[in-house]
Motif scaffolding. Structure first.
Motif, PDB file in Angstrom:
ATOM      1  N   ILE A 377       0.841  -1.198   0.000  1.00  0.00           N
ATOM      2  CA  ILE A 377       0.000   0.000   0.000  1.00  0.00           C
ATOM      3  C   ILE A 377       0.874   1.245   0.000  1.00  0.00           C
ATOM      4  N   ALA A 378       1.931   1.228   0.802  1.00  0.00           N
ATOM      5  CA  ALA A 378       2.857   2.362   0.825  1.00  0.00           C
ATOM      6  C   ALA A 378       3.502   2.551  -0.541  1.00  0.00           C
ATOM      7  N   HIS A 379       3.861   1.449  -1.180  1.00  0.00           N
ATOM      8  CA  HIS A 379       4.467   1.527  -2.509  1.00  0.00           C
ATOM      9  C   HIS A 379       3.503   2.178  -3.494  1.00  0.00           C
ATOM     10  N   ALA A 380       2.234   1.786  -3.456  1.00  0.00           N
ATOM     11  CA  ALA A 380       1.241   2.372  -4.351  1.00  0.00           C
ATOM     12  C   ALA A 380       1.080   3.861  -4.072  1.00  0.00           C
ATOM     13  N   ALA A 381       1.100   4.270  -2.805  1.00  0.00           N
ATOM     14  CA  ALA A 381       0.966   5.693  -2.456  1.00  0.00           C
ATOM     15  C   ALA A 381       2.148   6.502  -2.972  1.00  0.00           C
ATOM     16  N   ARG A 382       3.367   5.960  -2.818  1.00  0.00           N
ATOM     17  CA  ARG A 382       4.555   6.674  -3.312  1.00  0.00           C
ATOM     18  C   ARG A 382       4.488   6.820  -4.822  1.00  0.00           C
ATOM     19  N   HIS A 383       4.075   5.777  -5.503  1.00  0.00           N
ATOM     20  CA  HIS A 383       3.986   5.821  -6.953  1.00  0.00           C
ATOM     21  C   HIS A 383       2.913   6.824  -7.397  1.00  0.00           C
ATOM     22  N   PHE A 384       1.819   6.878  -6.663  1.00  0.00           N
ATOM     23  CA  PHE A 384       0.763   7.834  -6.959  1.00  0.00           C
ATOM     24  C   PHE A 384       1.298   9.264  -6.888  1.00  0.00           C
ATOM     25  N   VAL A 385       2.053   9.573  -5.847  1.00  0.00           N
ATOM     26  CA  VAL A 385       2.594  10.913  -5.675  1.00  0.00           C
ATOM     27  C   VAL A 385       3.542  11.262  -6.818  1.00  0.00           C
ATOM     28  N   GLN A 386       4.360  10.314  -7.222  1.00  0.00           N
ATOM     29  CA  GLN A 386       5.313  10.559  -8.306  1.00  0.00           C
ATOM     30  C   GLN A 386       4.613  10.868  -9.619  1.00  0.00           C
ATOM     31  N   LYS A 387       3.498  10.234  -9.851  1.00  0.00           N
ATOM     32  CA  LYS A 387       2.805  10.374 -11.128  1.00  0.00           C
ATOM     33  C   LYS A 387       1.737  11.458 -11.124  1.00  0.00           C
ATOM     34  N   ASN A 388       1.403  12.007  -9.957  1.00  0.00           N
ATOM     35  CA  ASN A 388       0.293  12.953  -9.864  1.00  0.00           C
ATOM     36  C   ASN A 388       0.688  14.192  -9.087  1.00  0.00           C
ATOM     37  N   ARG A 389       1.303  15.111  -9.763  1.00  0.00           N
ATOM     38  CA  ARG A 389       1.696  16.374  -9.136  1.00  0.00           C
ATOM     39  C   ARG A 389       0.481  17.106  -8.564  1.00  0.00           C
ATOM     40  N   TYR A 390      -0.633  16.999  -9.281  1.00  0.00           N
ATOM     41  CA  TYR A 390      -1.840  17.724  -8.889  1.00  0.00           C
ATOM     42  C   TYR A 390      -2.282  17.391  -7.472  1.00  0.00           C
ATOM     43  N   ALA A 391      -2.145  16.151  -7.087  1.00  0.00           N
ATOM     44  CA  ALA A 391      -2.770  15.698  -5.842  1.00  0.00           C
ATOM     45  C   ALA A 391      -1.838  15.736  -4.639  1.00  0.00           C
ATOM     46  N   HIS A 392      -0.546  16.014  -4.844  1.00  0.00           N
ATOM     47  CA  HIS A 392       0.392  15.822  -3.752  1.00  0.00           C
ATOM     48  C   HIS A 392       0.086  16.698  -2.545  1.00  0.00           C
ATOM     49  N   SER A 393      -0.050  17.989  -2.737  1.00  0.00           N
ATOM     50  CA  SER A 393      -0.252  18.885  -1.598  1.00  0.00           C
ATOM     51  C   SER A 393      -1.569  18.606  -0.883  1.00  0.00           C
ATOM     52  N   LEU A 394      -2.649  18.439  -1.651  1.00  0.00           N
ATOM     53  CA  LEU A 394      -3.952  18.277  -1.033  1.00  0.00           C
ATOM     54  C   LEU A 394      -4.160  16.899  -0.423  1.00  0.00           C
ATOM     55  N   THR A 395      -3.381  15.928  -0.850  1.00  0.00           N
ATOM     56  CA  THR A 395      -3.522  14.590  -0.272  1.00  0.00           C
ATOM     57  C   THR A 395      -2.347  14.235   0.618  1.00  0.00           C
ATOM     58  N   SER A 396      -1.554  15.236   0.998  1.00  0.00           N
ATOM     59  CA  SER A 396      -0.364  14.934   1.800  1.00  0.00           C
ATOM     60  C   SER A 396      -0.723  14.303   3.136  1.00  0.00           C
ATOM     61  N   ARG A 397      -1.862  14.713   3.716  1.00  0.00           N
ATOM     62  CA  ARG A 397      -2.257  14.117   4.997  1.00  0.00           C
ATOM     63  C   ARG A 397      -2.546  12.626   4.817  1.00  0.00           C
ATOM     64  N   ALA A 398      -3.207  12.286   3.692  1.00  0.00           N
ATOM     65  CA  ALA A 398      -3.523  10.880   3.435  1.00  0.00           C
ATOM     66  C   ALA A 398      -2.267  10.088   3.122  1.00  0.00           C
ATOM     67  N   VAL A 399      -1.407  10.644   2.264  1.00  0.00           N
ATOM     68  CA  VAL A 399      -0.176   9.944   1.884  1.00  0.00           C
ATOM     69  C   VAL A 399       0.731   9.752   3.094  1.00  0.00           C
ATOM     70  N   ALA A 400       0.870  10.784   3.919  1.00  0.00           N
ATOM     71  CA  ALA A 400       1.706  10.667   5.116  1.00  0.00           C
ATOM     72  C   ALA A 400       1.186   9.569   6.037  1.00  0.00           C
ATOM     73  N   TYR A 401      -0.139   9.501   6.201  1.00  0.00           N
ATOM     74  CA  TYR A 401      -0.712   8.467   7.063  1.00  0.00           C
ATOM     75  C   TYR A 401      -0.483   7.078   6.486  1.00  0.00           C
TER      76      TYR A 401
END
Length: 486
Positions: A377-401
């Motif tokens: 799951i962590a791997h999928a989240a990291r990959h999502f962030v790399q491929k989606n600049r749009y969502a990084h800031s607004l989903t940082s709380r979710a990705v960090a968790y």
């Protein structure tokens, strides 16, 4: 790990170096089939609809710009819905076939799914008028029905979106289209989209200062930013509320006004005042999905438990095509202390229904991490962030968790440092790493600001450990001092 679970995590595509949300669930075809079935089986009883009143006599008008009005109230419809409604009005009382919708509204590039979505959204937008319905006729198409008894009963109606009576001149068509585009941008909830929407709305207001819908949407922008990234000052919330009072004086029946005021009051933690206006919104517009959605968030802030789920479910039933509402229902189920397996099932359903939504994908990963943390799951989240600049800031709380919960503490701390906020948006990640005292420091600092997303963070189950901290009673009093009376 079981292969089916890996598919849920969408990790196969991530491990292959290609992130694709559709790889998590193969449900796009299923969704299309669902809408095809909806087309075949959908049928409304039009016994109350009589053919002795035509749309013009009932109060509908199409102007030279193609915008539709009802009793001098401009209907704020997106382009596709507006085109479909014009077609139904002009064809009345005849049936409009799928081929006609495709040719005249979609330029020949229409799918059954897109037409079904459009008709559902159009019905929702027209529900507050209470004088028309759209019937689906098996094998033929759709037909507009005028409810003549209700036309006679309602000599006046609230303005759905924009009352010409309050404006000396109707806004230029381009300004109306600009507001529709800004509203669609706000639904995306990315930093870029927020920035574009703000610029568009301020430009519209500068050109048409009496156009109340633009002021309402600008207030929505402020509230969304206050919730999603905290990059708003308290003075901006106060200013937005002041603008909404001007709107209320000019157009007291503008749909979305009361629920937007409640949303902003929730951002200020004035929950007692917010409850009153949320309830007013539901009384005035009982078919408004956004009113139920915002009321649902109000109940999450104030620990409404099962009532939260009821509100979000009502919103989802009224608008099954909104990924944001579907995600809100997932959070409501979690905050109502439902069984984690049921919450996970709801998250799967949200993503299955909205396979193209990045937010629904992240919500699924978040829920999976909460229920059954795994490295994939962590791997999928990291990959999502790399491929989606749009969502990084607004989903940082979710990705960090997700990273923290799945054992990547270094990655979680990196996200927290990069997207730090005065509003305690990363509390769940800190608690997942056992950093309770550090989390409480953030909580106390956020409590001092007097506004923001902290009430939500304090009521989600992944932050429940905070309530055992010796400093929590002070925080609770600071944040929830203006709770509505039961």
């Amino acid at each position: 790990m079981d292969v089916s679970i890996r598919n849920e995590y969408a990790c196969q595509s991530a491990l292959n170096g290609q992130w694709n949300m559709n790889d998590a669930y193969s449900t796009v075809d299923d969704c299309k089939k669902m809408h095809e079935v909806s087309w075949i089986t959908e049928m409304h009883n039009s016994s109350d609809a009589l053919a002795d009143i035509d749309p013009v006599s009932a109060g509908f008008d199409i102007d030279l710009d193609g915008f539709v009005s009802y009793k001098d109230s401009l209907l704020f419809l997106p382009p596709k819905e507006r085109g479909a409604f014009r077609l139904l009005l002009n064809a009345w009382p005849k049936v409009v076939s799928k081929e006609e919708f495709s040719k005249n509204v979609w330029a020949g590039r229409m799918s059954d799914q897109s037409l079904a979505r459009c008709i559902t959204q159009l019905r929702r937008a027209l529900a507050s008028l209470g004088v028309v319905q759209i019937d689906a006729l098996y094998g033929q198409g759709y037909r507009l029905a005028i409810l003549s008894d209700k036309v006679r009963r309602f000599s006046t109606v609230p303005a759905t979106v924009h009352s010409r009576k309050s404006d000396a001149v109707k806004p230029h068509a381009a300004l109306i289209e600009a507001c529709i585009h800004a509203r669609q941008l706000l639904e995306l909830r990315s930093l870029d989209a927020f920035s574009q929407a703000e610029s568009i709305l301020k430009n519209v207001i500068s050109k048409a200062p009496d156009y109340m819908m633009a002021k309402l949407l600008l207030a929505q922008y402020v509230a969304e930013r206050a919730f999603f990234d905290g990059n708003i000052q308290r003075s901006q919330i106060d200013e937005a509320l002041g603008q909404l009072k001007i709107v209320q004086d000019a157009e007291p029946y503008l749909q979305g006004l009361q629920s937007q005021m409640g949303y902003l009051l929730d951002c200020k933690w004035h929950f007692d005042e917010a409850r009153v206006v949320h309830e007013q919104a539901l009384q005035m517009f009982p078919d408004d999905d956004i009113a139920y959605y915002r009321y649902g968030w109000h109940l999450i802030y104030t620990n409404g438990s099962s009532a939260t789920v009821d509100a979000m479910r009502s919103a989802a039933q009224l608008n099954p095509f909104s990924p944001n509402i579907a995600i809100g229902l997932v959070r409501a189920c979690a905050c109502a202390n439902m069984d984690p397996a049921e919450v996970l099932a709801q998250a799967r359903s949200a993503y299955s229904s909205h396979p193209d939504s990045p937010s629904a994908y992240v919500a699924l990963l978040y829920t999976l991490a909460w229920v059954d943390p795994q490295p994939e799951i962590a791997h999928a989240a990291r990959h999502f962030v790399q491929k989606n600049r749009y969502a990084h800031s607004l989903t940082s709380r979710a990705v960090a968790y997700i990273l923290a919960r799945c054992g990547d503490h270094a990655g979680a701390l990196e996200v927290i440092e990069k997207h730090s906020s005065a509003h305690g948006i990363h509390l769940a990640a800190l608690i997942a790493m056992g950093m309770l005292d550090e989390a409480m420091i953030k909580v106390k600092a956020a409590a001092e600001t007097g506004f923001g997303v902290l009430p939500f963070s304090l009521n989600v189950p992944e932050c429940a450990a905070l309530k055992q901290h010796p400093d929590y009673p002070w925080v609770h009093e600071k944040v929830f001092s203006r709770m509505p009376k039961k």
